[in-house]
Scaffold this active site. Structure first.
Site: not given
Ligand SMILES: NC(=O)c1ccc[n+]([C@@H]2O[C@H](COP(=O)([O-])OP(=O)(O)OC[C@H]3O[C@@H](n4cnc5c(N)ncnc54)[C@H](O)[C@@H]3O)[C@@H](O)[C@H]2O)c1
Length: 295
Positions: A159, A172
């Site tokens: 992130s 986080y």
């Molecule tokens: N969206 C943002 O702004 C952002 C910014 C920085 C980092 N991220 C990172 O990107 C990654 C993806 O996030 P996203 O934004 O697509 O979120 P999202 O919630 O759309 O997708 C995350 C997915 O991870 C799955 N998940 C959660 N816990 C789990 C587990 N124990 N085992 C398997 N799957 C699990 C969820 O069911 C979900 O489908 C994450 O690591 C998040 O921290 C996102």
């Protein structure tokens, strides 16, 4: 936000890999992007499996020949990640890349973060990523007629909040700093063992996904509002909310890291934030005019 049109390439032709968190957001976009790069098979894995069929159908509808296999996996459980990797090896005899992307977020400030909430955050974002790296590496060491030489590429979604303290809530932020530690430690360990396995991070800035809605249980609206107010007060952050990237931008960087085009990139954490970190603070506009006249 509209799905970004993708350029078809063959940089991952013939390869087989895993994407975790593939049912939503960046993971779902990654299934499209890895298919557009010519992957032979993608194991699309998530702890919530209700969207995985739709993700697989989307790839077929876009005309990609990639086989997409949905698998329900909780990354916090080492035995479930092992089962997933064993399935890949049993069915395809090779594991070339593993996008350890699944993660959770919360919006609690320091004073409202409970030890239980911090433990849960670390369990998914750190232990889950660790389980993914450990089993992915074992799978990539496996050789067969399909893949005579060990090696591969592991990518962890970190992130922008892995690089400084003001981008996310404390639990986080702690978890994503640890994820970068995992990238560096694993890259070093696997590099010194001459495995041919690279490990890198991709660090999204604010990205258009449902992550906030997916994780609001237990996080109070008040705490989220307080965090947003804090972000605004920090001065350089108001632009953050208007700099949202489509999830494909993150996923395409993961494709690059998975491919041989990134053969020399190892132990890095590549930030994909549309330049957000480089934005000047609000006062610098007083000092220079950034516009440029056309020729
Ligand atoms: N969206 C943002 O702004 C952002 C910014 C920085 C980092 N991220 C990172 O990107 C990654 C993806 O996030 P996203 O934004 O697509 O979120 P999202 O919630 O759309 O997708 C995350 C997915 O991870 C799955 N998940 C959660 N816990 C789990 C587990 N124990 N085992 C398997 N799957 C699990 C969820 O069911 C979900 O489908 C994450 O690591 C998040 O921290 C996102």
């Amino acid at each position: 936000m509209q799905a970004v049109p993708l350029v078809k390439t063959s940089i991952l032709a013939g390869t087989v890999g895993v994407i975790t968190g593939a049912g939503s957001g960046i993971g779902a976009a990654a299934v499209r992007c890895f298919a557009a790069a010519g992957a032979k098979a993608i194991y699309a894995s998530d702890v919530v499996d209700r969207n995985l069929q739709a993700v697989a159908d989307g790839v077929a509808q876009e005309g990609y020949e990639t086989e997409v296999i949905g698998v329900k996996t909780d990354i916090t459980k080492s035995d479930q990640v092992e089962e997933l990797v064993r399935k890949v090896i049993a069915e395809h005899g090779r594991l070339d890349w593993f996008f350890a992307n699944a993660g959770i977020v919360d919006f609690e400030v320091l004073s409202t973060t409970t030890p239980e909430a911090l433990t849960r955050m670390l369990d998914v974002n750190v232990v889950g990523a660790f389980n993914s790296v450990q089993w992915a590496a074992r799978g990539m060491m496996n050789t067969s007629d399909a893949k005579p030489t060990p090696g591969g590429s592991i990518i962890i979604t970190t992130s922008l909040a892995s690089t400084f303290g003001g981008m996310g809530a404390p639990a986080y932020t702690i978890s994503k700093h640890a994820a970068v530690g995992l990238v560096r430690a694993a890259a070093t360990n696997l590099g010194m063992a001459n495995t041919g396995i690279r490990v890198n991070g991709v660090g999204p800035g604010p990205t258009a996904t449902a992550i906030a809605q997916n994780n609001m249980q237990g996080a109070s609206q008040d705490a989220m509002s307080a965090l947003m107010e804090h972000a605004k007060a920090a001065g350089s952050n108001p632009a953050a909310m208007s700099a949202v990237a489509p999830p494909e931008y993150i996923a395409q960087t993961a494709v690059f890291l998975a491919s041989d085009m990134a053969a020399g990139v190892n132990g890095e954490n590549i930030i994909v934030d549309k330049g957000l970190r480089q934005k000047p603070d609000p006062f610098s506009g007083l000092m220079f005019n950034p516009s440029i006249e056309p020729l």
